[in-house]
Structure formats: structure tokens, C-alpha cells
Design a protein around this motif. Structure first.
Motif, PDB file in Angstrom:
ATOM      1  N   MET A  30      17.875  14.922   5.099  1.00 41.34           N
ATOM      2  CA  MET A  30      18.724  15.590   6.079  1.00 41.34           C
ATOM      3  C   MET A  30      18.157  15.318   7.464  1.00 41.34           C
ATOM      4  SD  MET A  30      20.152  19.464   6.090  1.00 41.34           S
ATOM      5  CE  MET A  30      18.778  20.078   5.140  1.00 41.34           C
ATOM      6  N   LYS A  31      19.042  15.143   8.401  1.00 48.43           N
ATOM      7  CA  LYS A  31      18.606  15.033   9.784  1.00 48.43           C
ATOM      8  C   LYS A  31      18.938  16.375  10.400  1.00 48.43           C
ATOM      9  CE  LYS A  31      17.254  12.495  13.361  1.00 48.43           C
ATOM     10  NZ  LYS A  31      16.223  11.493  13.448  1.00 48.43           N
TER      11      LYS A  31
ATOM     12  N   PHE B  77      17.512   5.464   4.595  1.00 48.55           N
ATOM     13  CA  PHE B  77      16.175   5.354   3.996  1.00 48.55           C
ATOM     14  C   PHE B  77      15.959   6.428   2.925  1.00 48.55           C
ATOM     15  CE2 PHE B  77      11.439   4.820   4.258  1.00 48.55           C
ATOM     16  CZ  PHE B  77      11.409   3.441   4.144  1.00 48.55           C
ATOM     17  N   HIS B  78      16.615   7.572   3.100  1.00 48.35           N
ATOM     18  CA  HIS B  78      16.539   8.612   2.068  1.00 48.35           C
ATOM     19  C   HIS B  78      17.048   8.097   0.724  1.00 48.35           C
ATOM     20  CE1 HIS B  78      15.159  12.336   3.776  1.00 48.35           C
ATOM     21  NE2 HIS B  78      16.085  12.407   4.704  1.00 48.35           N
ATOM     22  N   HIS B  79      17.864   7.038   0.752  1.00 45.00           N
ATOM     23  CA  HIS B  79      18.384   6.543  -0.528  1.00 45.00           C
ATOM     24  C   HIS B  79      17.282   5.947  -1.394  1.00 45.00           C
ATOM     25  CE1 HIS B  79      22.164   7.751   0.999  1.00 45.00           C
ATOM     26  NE2 HIS B  79      22.747   7.405  -0.126  1.00 45.00           N
TER      27      HIS B  79
ATOM     28  N   ASN C  84      10.260  13.361   1.160  1.00 43.34           N
ATOM     29  CA  ASN C  84      11.591  12.935   1.606  1.00 43.34           C
ATOM     30  C   ASN C  84      11.607  12.703   3.121  1.00 43.34           C
ATOM     31  OD1 ASN C  84      12.129  13.737  -1.008  1.00 43.34           O
ATOM     32  ND2 ASN C  84      13.770  15.162  -0.489  1.00 43.34           N
ATOM     33  N   GLU C  85      11.269  13.742   3.864  1.00 39.77           N
ATOM     34  CA  GLU C  85      11.579  13.727   5.296  1.00 39.77           C
ATOM     35  C   GLU C  85      10.619  12.907   6.154  1.00 39.77           C
ATOM     36  OE1 GLU C  85      14.333  14.350   6.247  1.00 39.77           O
ATOM     37  OE2 GLU C  85      15.167  15.694   4.744  1.00 39.77           O
ATOM     38  N   SER C  86       9.336  12.881   5.795  1.00 36.80           N
ATOM     39  CA  SER C  86       8.414  12.087   6.621  1.00 36.80           C
ATOM     40  C   SER C  86       8.763  10.607   6.520  1.00 36.80           C
ATOM     41  CB  SER C  86       6.971  12.319   6.189  1.00 36.80           C
ATOM     42  OG  SER C  86       6.676  13.695   6.231  1.00 36.80           O
TER      43      SER C  86
ATOM     44  N   ALA D 216      19.765   5.197  10.291  1.00 37.06           N
ATOM     45  CA  ALA D 216      18.631   4.620   9.552  1.00 37.06           C
ATOM     46  C   ALA D 216      17.980   5.680   8.650  1.00 37.06           C
ATOM     47  CB  ALA D 216      17.606   4.069  10.540  1.00 37.06           C
ATOM     48  N   HIS D 217      17.812   6.854   9.209  1.00 34.21           N
ATOM     49  CA  HIS D 217      17.143   7.968   8.504  1.00 34.21           C
ATOM     50  C   HIS D 217      17.852   8.295   7.181  1.00 34.21           C
ATOM     51  CE1 HIS D 217      15.133  12.112   8.831  1.00 34.21           C
ATOM     52  NE2 HIS D 217      16.039  12.300   7.886  1.00 34.21           N
ATOM     53  N   GLU D 218      19.150   8.477   7.226  1.00 28.75           N
ATOM     54  CA  GLU D 218      19.891   8.861   6.012  1.00 28.75           C
ATOM     55  C   GLU D 218      19.898   7.722   4.991  1.00 28.75           C
ATOM     56  OE1 GLU D 218      20.331  11.905   5.965  1.00 28.75           O
ATOM     57  OE2 GLU D 218      20.231  12.242   8.119  1.00 28.75           O
TER      58      GLU D 218
HETATM   59 ZN   LIG Z   1      16.239  13.647   6.355  1.00 28.39          ZN
END
Ligand SMILES: [Zn+2]
Length: 813
Positions: free
Chosen positions: A1-2, A328-330, A347-349, A324-326
Motif C-alpha cells: 500500500m502507498k 514491486f509489491h507483486h 512488504n513495505e520497505s 513502481a511501488h505497487e
Molecule cells: Zn506499499
């Protein structure tokens, strides 16, 4: 999540609710049963904001045999629970936990499928949501009655952290994984988006059922449904379809906003050595989203801040990092999932650090450094510096979504990468992904992989950065021995817990730079280096890798040298701020002028903001240079700042530059040019302001308001009124806030009925939209002020105006 979103940050400041909660140990959820498959069949009642659902939940005991199963199901009406057509006994506790008696004892790995018929009632869910005080409803109906003409009807879901159980019964924990299929029935005019592949569509009169299926398992919080009138813009990465779901108005711009996605997929694949694991990649932009964006597997959702017009995108795609962030979570989050919210860093880092990786690849080292600097600053200036990255004692799981899990965690991964080296770092990521794909993991598993690959013990690193808090605060001093030609650099750690860390030190002899790598492993450390000629500058943490604060004594000449020569963006930035304080010194002023050529565009902008052009006749060369920047700088944001700097000179000779800038395609340039023009040629600026298309006027509301308020232009009050609330409350910058407060006062004290109507209309919409922040109460108070002012004025139409305000207030009370 962003998570970070200026809007919420600002609104949270408005409300300042602090909920005192006790913290206790927060374990991983016990796995009594494992989910296997989830099949759903849903349709909606828009008016009641409810969803009719049927769920077929396949599960099995994790280890111990069992005769009952407990599912999470929040605020539902449970109509039937069956297995193989036979009703089962169940209890439903506190509208949260659905406990079902199974017809027999099931053994380890023995699968069973439950059928549950239910109604989801998201409006009846009361739990803490990810922006700390909103109710996480899981399922959101936007403008369902269609009363707000400017807003489309939409339905979308938000699962993270544990809100998917607001719309289907499940084991709502991040350490569960399930395959899924969903039948979604909607009116024909709507499109749907969910996880996996759209296998078929069946029409029944005005309705249509879309059948979505995903054969790869993922965690329940990653389930998604998005419904509304969207255009679908097709793109592709290799043979994987990449689709952008946007409203019609943004269809022509969807590729300009999201079009780098395929390149990002290719870059991340090659960096990680792990192919994009899923069958498709779609992104949807929805209204009134409760966060920045969310990585629902193959069906990412973005808030409408993603919507940008070409004139904005020329300046900067403010959503690119989020895209990019979302994505990469994949890999980090969706393929391998943190087993508990305490381990959210897994997940988030990573998602946060992917923004750095993308920028480094796409725009180079300096651009990535700017990003890292901004991330670290937000962490240092935040409220959570004393919190640990892995935290088992949080009060609420939503608290984990903070600048520790994101920003600090990203900076820690950067340190790990630099310590073990790129080859080991990316091999470590690849190994971790392959080892734990379609499973959940905890931080120690990441550590063990890096230890295995590098052969190094990494407990010290993980203990201080993952399981400890804060960062080093260093006092630096230098001792020169001019006889022996050596310099000793002393490092003292001032913070409570002693850290150990690699540390880069640059020694400049003349213009030649030599980098020394040392390792600090005590409270005090000293390092001695020889030199040939007396060093001009010693720069510690010269690669900017260590997350730390530095205290050292430097003089102006040091900072001037540092501004010219330091390798890292942050060090040049720090130096610029120091040098700017001493511009009466010619060397200092020249250094600022020189910084206008810095390769980092944010240094150029800062130099433009800080340069002192008082006594402008003596500074013709500098002004000449800024005039060139105003038209030629490679970054339009720099051009805009140059125009702003020139505008402050209020010099009619500069008019041709402003006139040219008024033709710019960049909205930031255009906005600054309008205001600058206003101070040298008011009629021309006002004429231009009035000619602009509505769409541009909306985007340039702030500079235009500045002109109209200063001009006391009553005819523009209705326009100003439409933006006054956003300007007063939804911006982080004080100058804008003050401007719009002034504008609000002008409207309140006017008898301009149209302006008053526009303000209160916006108040009703935003008061409702941000009710969870008690924003309705804020605007009601403003309305009371408006009424008092109208009563005091007692002008011809005051009574009519009061009636308008009261009618609006009634909609909120
Ligand atoms: Zn996130």
C-alpha cells in the motif's frame, strides 16, 4: 500500500485525534485451518450500500484435526451455512467471528468446502482503518445515489489490513493464501476489475455477470473488486496484458501517466532475476480512495491524485514512484507476504526501496539520491523515530503503516545493499523470492538467506536496524598533524545505543578526492590518514549511505567547497543552506550562482529560492544566468522557479521572458509567469488569466487566486470560492493556506451570492467526504462564521445568502 497522502496528513492535523491504546505482544495469527480456494458470487444494492454474496470456502486443518472452523466475517447478515447441501450449525459472535460446526472431524490436509449465503453491510462496520481514524469498511460505494453530478458512481474494495472480511467470509490474516474466482453481477454500463483473468461475461437483461478467476494463491487482503464507468487503455509487457482503467476524461492521458509500467516490469524482472509472477497487470484509478494506492494482486488501485494532465506531467509525474511501488509489491508482499503486520517491513520497505531502484535506473544516481534524502528526511522529521522496524508491540496494526516501515526500511535496505554488495544483495532477494514464493515469511528468514549467501554473520545488522530503534547521531572532529602530514578523524556516537557501521570518508586534497572506507564499531572511533597537501575538505558519510545525524564544525570556506565538490546531493544541499546565509560575502554569492548549474535540479531550485538579488544592479551576471534558466533549463520545474525569482525583481524589462513563459506547455511555468507578469503588467496578466480554459484555471487555482485576491477582482470571487476550501485545508504549505484564508475572508465579507453558493456547495461535498476526520464539524463552524458576518453586514442580499448557508448546513447536521 502507498499510504502517504498529503491530504490525510493535513486533515489529521486538523483533527488531531490521539487514541490511547495499550500495546501488547502481537503474534502471527495461529494457523488452525489453511484456506485453499475462495469462490464468490456477488451483486449489489447501490441504494442500501449492501452486497448480496454467496461464498464457497475451501479449507483444511493445518495440523491438528478439527470439528469446527472460525472465519472472519464483519457486520454481515448470515443467511445460510451449508456443506454438500446440508445446513450446518453456526454461531456469529459480535458480528466479527463466524464459527461453523463441521459435520465430522477433519484431519490434517483433509479439504472441505463450505457454502455461505450472506449480505455484506460495509456501512455497519466499525474498525480502525489505515489512515488511523476512518472506519475500514472494506467495500466502498461512491456516490451510489448519483446525487453528486460531478462524481461518477463507483464501487471498490480495500482489503489491507483486515477488511476483506467486510465483504466475504475468510481467514483474514496475511499468513493465509488462497486461489480465487469471483462472479460479479453489475448493470451493463459498468466495467469490473478483479484479480486474475476475466474468463467470460454473461448478459441477463440490463445486467451482466463477469467471471474473474485467479489460479495462483495470494493473501485475502489482496482481493479486489472495482466497478464503474471506465475506459480500458491497453498496454502490454511481453505477452502479459497491462491495462489502465481510467475515467473517460483521462483516457487520452492514461499512457502518459501509467505508460512506464511495462518498462518497470522489465527492469524489476531483470534486477530480481524472478519473472513477473502473475497473469496480467491492471491499474485502476478510483474516486475518494482511502489511501494512496494498493497493490491488490494484478488489480492495483490508485487514488485520483494519479490523474494528471499533460501540462502537469511535463513538470513531473507525481505518481510515478507509487506506480513502481505497487508493482514491486507483486514480488514483495504478494508473492512472498509478511506473515504478520509486525513484519510489515518485508512488504513495505521493499516497495519503498523499489522507488529508489527505479529512479537510479531511469534517471541516474543523483535523482535517486534526491529521493533517498527526501524519504529519510520525512522519517527524521516524523513522530516515530523511536519505533523499531519490526514491532511486536504495536497498539493497532494500522500503526505499522508509518515512515518506519516505509522510509526508514527503504534506507536500511540501501545500507544492506551497500554493505553486502550488489551481487550478493540481488542474489539474496532472488533466493528469498524463490524460497518463499506463494508463502509468508518473517524477517529472520531474510537474514538467514543473506548470511548463507555472504558467509557473514548479520545478526548485528538486523539487531540494530530491524529489531532496534533510532539511528546514530555522530559528533565528528579532526586533528591535523602538520609535521607528519596526517589527519585523524574522530567519531563519537551520542545516542543511547551504540551502533556499528561501515562509513565512507572523502578527503579532498585540492580538487582530488580520495574515498576511504572504515568500519565504526564502538562508541568512540578514530581513523588516521596521511595527506600530501593540506586537505581542503573532509566529508564524512560521503556516499550518503549511513542513516545518521552528523554534528561537525565547519566554516564558510568549507561549505563553499562542499557545495562545489561534494559527491552526494544531501551534502551539497546542506552546504547551500549554510552558504546562502552569508551572501554578503562575494565568494558565498558566487558559490550560489555556481550552484545554479548543479546537476541536481533540486539544488538549482533551492539556489534560485535562496539567491539574494537585493542590490540587483551589481548582480547583472547572475540575473542574466537566471533569465537563461527561465527559458532553457532542462527541467520545467526549474524554469518555473527561475521565473518566480525574476518575478520578485518586478522589473518591466523582464516582461518578454514572462510573455514567452505564458506560452509554455508546463503548468508550473505558466502559473509562475502569470504571477510574475502581474507585478509588471497587471492588465496583461489579468487578461491572460481570464482567457485560460477552465481546466487550466482549475489546476492553476493558487496563482490565479493570488492575482484575483490582490486585485480585489470581485467578478472572480465565484472561481476563487470553488478552490478556497482545498487551499485552506488540503495543502501543506503555509503561504497557500494564508492566501486562501484571506480569500475566504473576502468571500465571507462580500455579498456575492454566487461565490457564497460555491463555497458552501464545496463545504457540503468535502464535509461529507472527510467526515471520518470530523471535517464536517470544521466546515459547519466556518458556515457559522459566514452567517454571523452576513448578519453583521446586513446588505441587500444578506438574507438570501444566510438562507443559502443555512440550507447547506442542514445537509451536514
Ligand atoms: Zn506499499
Amino acid at each position: 500500500m502507498k499510504f502517504y497522502n498529503i491530504l490525510f496528513v493535513v486533515l489529521l492535523c486538523v483533527q488531531q485525534i490521539i487514541s490511547a491504546q495499550n500495546s501488547t505482544y502481537q503474534p502471527e495469527r495461529e494457523k488452525i485451518h489453511n484456506l485453499v480456494h475462495t469462490k464468490l458470487n456477488v451483486d449489489f444494492n447501490f441504494v442500501a450500500k449492501t452486497m448480496n454474496g454467496e461464498a464457497w470456502i475451501t479449507a483444511k486443518p493445518h495440523f491438528y484435526s478439527s470439528k469446527s472452523i472460525t472465519l472472519d466475517a464483519k457486520a454481515m447478515l448470515i443467511h445460510e451455512v451449508k456443506m454438500n447441501q446440508k445446513p450446518l450449525l453456526f454461531s456469529y459472535d459480535d458480528n466479527l467471528k463466524l464459527t461453523i460446526q463441521l459435520p465430522k472431524i477433519y484431519q490434517k490436509d483433509e479439504e472441505f468446502t463450505l457454502y455461505i449465503k450472506y449480505t455484506a453491510q460495509p456501512e455497519k462496520v466499525y474498525q480502525k482503518g489505515s489512515n488511523a481514524i476512518t472506519d475500514a469498511k472494506g467495500l466502498y460505494f461512491i456516490n451510489p445515489d448519483g446525487l453528486i453530478k460531478s462524481k461518477p458512481k463507483q464501487i471498490w474494495t480495500q482489503g489491507e489490513t483486515e477488511a476483506s472480511s467486510c465483504w466475504f467470509p475468510t481467514i483474514d490474516a496475511p499468513n493465509q493464501k488462497t486461489t480465487q474466482e469471483i462472479y460479479i453481477t453489475v448493470p451493463n454500463e459498468y466495467v469490473t476489475l478483479s484479480n486474475g483473468i476475466l474468463l467470460n461475461q454473461t448478459k441477463k437483461g440490463n445486467l451482466r455477470t463477469d467471471y474473474w478467476k485467479m489460479d495462483q494463491k495470494h493473501a485475502p487482503y489482496l482481493f479486489f473488486m472495482g466497478i464503474g464507468e471506465f475506459e480500458i487503455i491497453k498496454d502490454a509487457y511481453k505477452n502479459i496484458s497491462v491495462d489502465y482503467y481510467v475515467e473517460k476524461e483521462y483516457a487520452p492521458h492514461a499512457k502518459a501517466i501509467f505508460g512506464l509500467t511495462p518498462e518497470m516490469m522489465g527492469f524489476f524482472e531483470s534486477k530480481l532475476g524472478v519473472k513477473y509472477p502473475w497473469v496480467k497487470y491492471s491499474q485502476m484509478v478510483v474516486r475518494d480512495y482511502v489511501s494512496g494506492a494498493m497493490e491488490n494482486t494484478t488489480a492495483v488501485v490508485h487514488g485520483d491524485q494519479a490523474y494528471q494532465k499533460p501540462g502537469q506531467l511535463i513538470d513531473e509525474n507525481i505518481h510515478e514512484n507509487t506506480i513502481a511501488h505497487e508493482l514491486f509489491h507483486h514480488w514483495f508482499g504478494n508473492l512472498v507476504t509478511s506473515e504478520s503486520w509486525s513484519n510489515l517491513t518485508l512488504n513495505e520497505s521493499f516497495a519503498n526501496y523499489s522507488e529508489y531502484l527505479w529512479r537510479e535506473y531511469k534517471y541516474g544516481k543523483t535523482d535517486a539520491e534526491i529521493h533517498l534524502y527526501e524519504q529519510v528526511s520525512a522519517y527524521k522529521n516524523g513522530q516515530n523515530v523511536d519505533k523499531k522496524l519490526v514491532r511486536f508491540d504495536y497498539a493497532d496494526k494500522e500503526d505499522m503503516f508509518d515512515e518506519i516501515s516505509y522510509n526508514k526500511g527503504g534506507a536500511i535496505l540501501h545500507m544492506l545493499r551497500k554493505y553486502v554488495g550488489d551481487d550478493a544483495f540481488f542474489l539474496g532477494l532472488q533466493t528469498y523470492l524463490n524460497e518463499y514464493q506463494y508463502q509468508a515469511a518473517e524477517v529472520h528468514q531474510l537474514r538467514l538467506i543473506f548470511e548463507k549467501i555472504t558467509g557473514k554473520d548479520l545478526n548485528w545488522f538486523f539487531n540494530q536496524w530491524y529489531f532496534g530503534a533510532a539511528h546514530p547521531s555522530l559528533e565528528i572532529s579532526y586533528d591535523y598533524n602538520t609535521l607528519r602530514k596526517t589527519v585523524t578523524i574522530n567519531v563519537v556516537q551520542l545516542q543511547t545505543d551504540t551502533f556499528q557501521f561501515p562509513f565512507a570518508i572523502d578527503i579532498f586534497e585540492g580538487n582530488a578526492r580520495k574515498r576511504h572506507q572504515v568500519f565504526v564499531n564502538g562508541k568512540d572511533a578514530s581513523f588516521t590518514f596521511p595527506y600530501q597537501i593540506q586537505p581542503n575538505l573532509i566529508q564524512v558519510n560521503s556516499d550518503g549511505v549511513l542513516l545518521c545525524d552528523i554534528n561537525e564544525n565547519k566554516v564558510l570556506s568549507d561549505y563553499i567547497f562542499q557545495l562545489r565538490k561534494a559527491d552526494n546531493f544531501e551534502h551539497r544541499r546542506d552546504a547551500l543552506l549554510e552558504v546562502a546565509k552569508r551572501q554578503e560575502d562575494k565568494n558565498a554569492f558566487d558559490a550560489i550562482v555556481n550552484a545554479l548549474d548543479d546537476e541536481a535540479y533540486k539544488i538549482r531550485i533551492l539556489a534560485l529560492q535562496k539567491i539574494d538579488l537585493i542590490n540587483k544592479f551589481a548582480k547583472k551576471d547572475a540575473i542574466q544566468k537566471i533569465m537563461k534558466m527561465a527559458t532553457n533549463d532542462s527541467k520545467t520545474l526549474v524554469q518555473a522557479e527561475a521565473i518566480h525569482t525574476l518575478g520578485k525583481l518586478t522589473d518591466p524589462d523582464l516582461k518578454p521572458i514572462f510573455l514567452k513563459a505564458l506560452e509554455s506547455k508546463s503548468y508550473s511555468v505558466l502559473g509562475k509567469a502569470l504571477v510574475s507578469m502581474y507585478y509588471v503588467d497587471k492588465p496583461a496578466a489579468i487578461a491572460k488569466s481570464k482567457q485560460l480554459p477552465d481546466e487550466v484555471r482549475q489546476i492553476l487555482a493558487t496563482p490565479l487566486t493570488r492575482i484575483f485576491i490582490e486585485e480585489n477582482d470581485k467578478s472572480e470571487l465565484p472561481f476563487v470560492a470553488k478552490n478556497v476550501l482545498s487551499g485552506m485545508f488540503l495543502t501543506g504549505d503555509d503561504t497557500t493556506k494564508n492566501l486562501f484564508q484571506k480569500a475566504f475572508k473576502q468571500i465571507t465579507e462580500s455579498n456575492n451570492t454566487e461565490a457564497i453558493q460555491n463555497v458552501v456547495d464545496d463545504m457540503v461535498v468535502k464535509g461529507k467526504q472527510y467526515q471520518q476526520f470530523s471535517f464536517d464539524k470544521v466546515v459547519i463552524n466556518l458556515m457559522r462564521t459566514m452567517i454571523q458576518e452576513q448578519q453583521r453586514l446586513n446588505k441587500s442580499n444578506s438574507e438570501k445568502n444566510i438562507a443559502i448557508i443555512k440550507a447547506a448546513m442542514a445537509k451536514l447536521l
